[in-house]
Design a protein around this motif. Structure first.
Motif, PDB file in Angstrom:
ATOM      1  N   SER A   1       0.832  -1.211   0.000  1.00 22.09           N
ATOM      2  CA  SER A   1       0.000   0.000   0.000  1.00 22.09           C
ATOM      3  C   SER A   1       0.867   1.261   0.000  1.00 22.09           C
ATOM      4  O   SER A   1       0.398   2.348  -0.306  1.00 22.09           O
ATOM      5  CB  SER A   1      -0.953  -0.013   1.190  1.00 22.09           C
ATOM      6  N   ASP A   2       2.163   1.130   0.339  1.00 24.96           N
ATOM      7  CA  ASP A   2       3.035   2.298   0.347  1.00 24.96           C
ATOM      8  C   ASP A   2       3.532   2.673  -1.050  1.00 24.96           C
ATOM      9  O   ASP A   2       3.418   3.807  -1.481  1.00 24.96           O
ATOM     10  CB  ASP A   2       4.239   2.063   1.270  1.00 24.96           C
ATOM     11  N   CYS A   3       4.106   1.686  -1.775  1.00 26.46           N
ATOM     12  CA  CYS A   3       4.699   2.031  -3.069  1.00 26.46           C
ATOM     13  C   CYS A   3       3.911   1.458  -4.245  1.00 26.46           C
ATOM     14  O   CYS A   3       4.201   1.748  -5.404  1.00 26.46           O
ATOM     15  CB  CYS A   3       6.152   1.563  -3.140  1.00 26.46           C
ATOM     16  N   GLY A   4       2.910   0.629  -3.956  1.00 26.19           N
ATOM     17  CA  GLY A   4       2.064   0.116  -5.023  1.00 26.19           C
ATOM     18  C   GLY A   4       2.615  -1.098  -5.748  1.00 26.19           C
ATOM     19  O   GLY A   4       2.043  -1.567  -6.727  1.00 26.19           O
ATOM     20  N   ARG A   5       3.720  -1.621  -5.235  1.00 21.35           N
ATOM     21  CA  ARG A   5       4.317  -2.795  -5.857  1.00 21.35           C
ATOM     22  C   ARG A   5       3.384  -4.009  -5.766  1.00 21.35           C
ATOM     23  O   ARG A   5       2.726  -4.236  -4.763  1.00 21.35           O
ATOM     24  CB  ARG A   5       5.625  -3.093  -5.122  1.00 21.35           C
ATOM     25  N   ASN A   6       3.328  -4.805  -6.860  1.00 17.30           N
ATOM     26  CA  ASN A   6       2.555  -6.040  -6.864  1.00 17.30           C
ATOM     27  C   ASN A   6       3.478  -7.224  -7.106  1.00 17.30           C
ATOM     28  O   ASN A   6       4.273  -7.202  -8.037  1.00 17.30           O
ATOM     29  CB  ASN A   6       1.526  -6.025  -8.002  1.00 17.30           C
ATOM     30  N   ASP A   7       3.355  -8.248  -6.274  1.00 17.84           N
ATOM     31  CA  ASP A   7       4.103  -9.494  -6.484  1.00 17.84           C
ATOM     32  C   ASP A   7       3.099 -10.630  -6.604  1.00 17.84           C
ATOM     33  O   ASP A   7       2.225 -10.760  -5.747  1.00 17.84           O
ATOM     34  CB  ASP A   7       5.003  -9.799  -5.279  1.00 17.84           C
ATOM     35  N   LEU A   8       3.265 -11.451  -7.627  1.00 16.49           N
ATOM     36  CA  LEU A   8       2.402 -12.627  -7.717  1.00 16.49           C
ATOM     37  C   LEU A   8       2.601 -13.505  -6.488  1.00 16.49           C
ATOM     38  O   LEU A   8       3.723 -13.675  -6.024  1.00 16.49           O
ATOM     39  CB  LEU A   8       2.740 -13.442  -8.956  1.00 16.49           C
ATOM     40  N   PHE A   9       1.512 -14.050  -6.003  1.00 20.04           N
ATOM     41  CA  PHE A   9       1.557 -15.036  -4.928  1.00 20.04           C
ATOM     42  C   PHE A   9       2.472 -16.182  -5.386  1.00 20.04           C
ATOM     43  O   PHE A   9       2.277 -16.724  -6.480  1.00 20.04           O
ATOM     44  CB  PHE A   9       0.121 -15.520  -4.728  1.00 20.04           C
ATOM     45  N   PRO A  10       3.519 -16.525  -4.595  1.00 23.92           N
ATOM     46  CA  PRO A  10       4.550 -17.446  -5.101  1.00 23.92           C
ATOM     47  C   PRO A  10       3.993 -18.775  -5.628  1.00 23.92           C
ATOM     48  O   PRO A  10       4.460 -19.271  -6.649  1.00 23.92           O
ATOM     49  CB  PRO A  10       5.442 -17.688  -3.879  1.00 23.92           C
ATOM     50  N   SER A  11       2.980 -19.330  -4.956  1.00 31.67           N
ATOM     51  CA  SER A  11       2.495 -20.660  -5.351  1.00 31.67           C
ATOM     52  C   SER A  11       1.743 -20.666  -6.675  1.00 31.67           C
ATOM     53  O   SER A  11       1.479 -21.724  -7.225  1.00 31.67           O
ATOM     54  CB  SER A  11       1.570 -21.228  -4.280  1.00 31.67           C
ATOM     55  N   VAL A  12       1.334 -19.501  -7.175  1.00 33.31           N
ATOM     56  CA  VAL A  12       0.586 -19.505  -8.446  1.00 33.31           C
ATOM     57  C   VAL A  12       1.451 -19.016  -9.607  1.00 33.31           C
ATOM     58  O   VAL A  12       1.030 -19.064 -10.761  1.00 33.31           O
ATOM     59  CB  VAL A  12      -0.703 -18.642  -8.385  1.00 33.31           C
ATOM     60  N   LYS A  13       2.655 -18.546  -9.284  1.00 35.97           N
ATOM     61  CA  LYS A  13       3.522 -17.932 -10.292  1.00 35.97           C
ATOM     62  C   LYS A  13       3.694 -18.822 -11.533  1.00 35.97           C
ATOM     63  O   LYS A  13       3.454 -18.407 -12.658  1.00 35.97           O
ATOM     64  CB  LYS A  13       4.885 -17.664  -9.672  1.00 35.97           C
ATOM     65  N   ASP A  14       4.091 -20.079 -11.290  1.00 33.40           N
ATOM     66  CA  ASP A  14       4.343 -20.998 -12.400  1.00 33.40           C
ATOM     67  C   ASP A  14       3.085 -21.226 -13.236  1.00 33.40           C
ATOM     68  O   ASP A  14       3.146 -21.313 -14.460  1.00 33.40           O
ATOM     69  CB  ASP A  14       4.823 -22.357 -11.876  1.00 33.40           C
ATOM     70  N   ASP A  15       1.951 -21.345 -12.553  1.00 28.21           N
ATOM     71  CA  ASP A  15       0.718 -21.661 -13.277  1.00 28.21           C
ATOM     72  C   ASP A  15       0.170 -20.456 -14.042  1.00 28.21           C
ATOM     73  O   ASP A  15      -0.437 -20.617 -15.089  1.00 28.21           O
ATOM     74  CB  ASP A  15      -0.325 -22.232 -12.324  1.00 28.21           C
ATOM     75  N   VAL A  16       0.400 -19.263 -13.523  1.00 29.64           N
ATOM     76  CA  VAL A  16       0.043 -18.074 -14.299  1.00 29.64           C
ATOM     77  C   VAL A  16       0.902 -18.041 -15.565  1.00 29.64           C
ATOM     78  O   VAL A  16       0.411 -17.800 -16.667  1.00 29.64           O
ATOM     79  CB  VAL A  16       0.242 -16.767 -13.486  1.00 29.64           C
ATOM     80  N   GLY A  17       2.194 -18.367 -15.393  1.00 34.55           N
ATOM     81  CA  GLY A  17       3.104 -18.426 -16.534  1.00 34.55           C
ATOM     82  C   GLY A  17       2.633 -19.426 -17.581  1.00 34.55           C
ATOM     83  O   GLY A  17       2.612 -19.139 -18.774  1.00 34.55           O
TER      84      GLY A  17
END
Ligand SMILES: [Zn+2]
Length: 137
Positions: free
Chosen positions: A35-51
């Motif tokens: 909420s401070d800088c607006g950075r978004n990180d994919l939830f680690p466990s779904v990263k591969d499947d989003v890919g």
């Protein structure tokens, strides 16, 4: 808080719509958001499947929407957990996960007693999606 951002701010887990190639809306993708800088990180466990999903869509996908909660068990569990409240804590996630695993195990027992191999494999895949750790290392 579930994770700390590089900027020092607190990151919270949210479900967001990811727009791919300006055409496909992938709904309910779990991301950590600062909420401070607006950075978004994919939830680690779904990263591969989003890919994988994006890879299947290819460079010129048709316009459409993909409900990610039907693709990935984590999106399913988290969207259920979000029905209980806006801000998720580790305890609530653990509880929702446990409930979903119980459901899947019940289904697996039914599939197994029917000797339905295709169904058993599908449930097994869903269970293994959930076995990936949900907290960042
Ligand atoms: Zn930040």
């Amino acid at each position: 808080m579930l994770k700390r951002c590089y900027c020092g701010g607190e990151m919270n887990l949210k479900l967001r719509t990811v727009i791919f190639a300006k055409k496909v809306n992938i709904n309910n993708v779990p991301v950590y958001n600062c909420s401070d800088c607006g950075r978004n990180d994919l939830f680690p466990s779904v990263k591969d499947d989003v890919g994988k999903l994006v890879g299947q869509l290819g460079a010129r996908p048709d316009v459409g929407e993909i409900p990610f909660e039907q693709v990935h068990e984590w999106a399913c569990v988290l969207s259920q957990a979000f029905l209980q409240g806006d801000s998720l804590q580790a305890k609530e996630i653990a509880k929702a996960t446990e409930e979903r695993i119980d459901q899947l195990l019940d289904l697996w027992l039914i599939a197994s007693s029917l000797k339905d191999e295709v169904w058993m494999t599908e449930i097994h895949n869903r269970l293994s999606q959930l076995s990936a750790p949900y907290l960042p290392s």
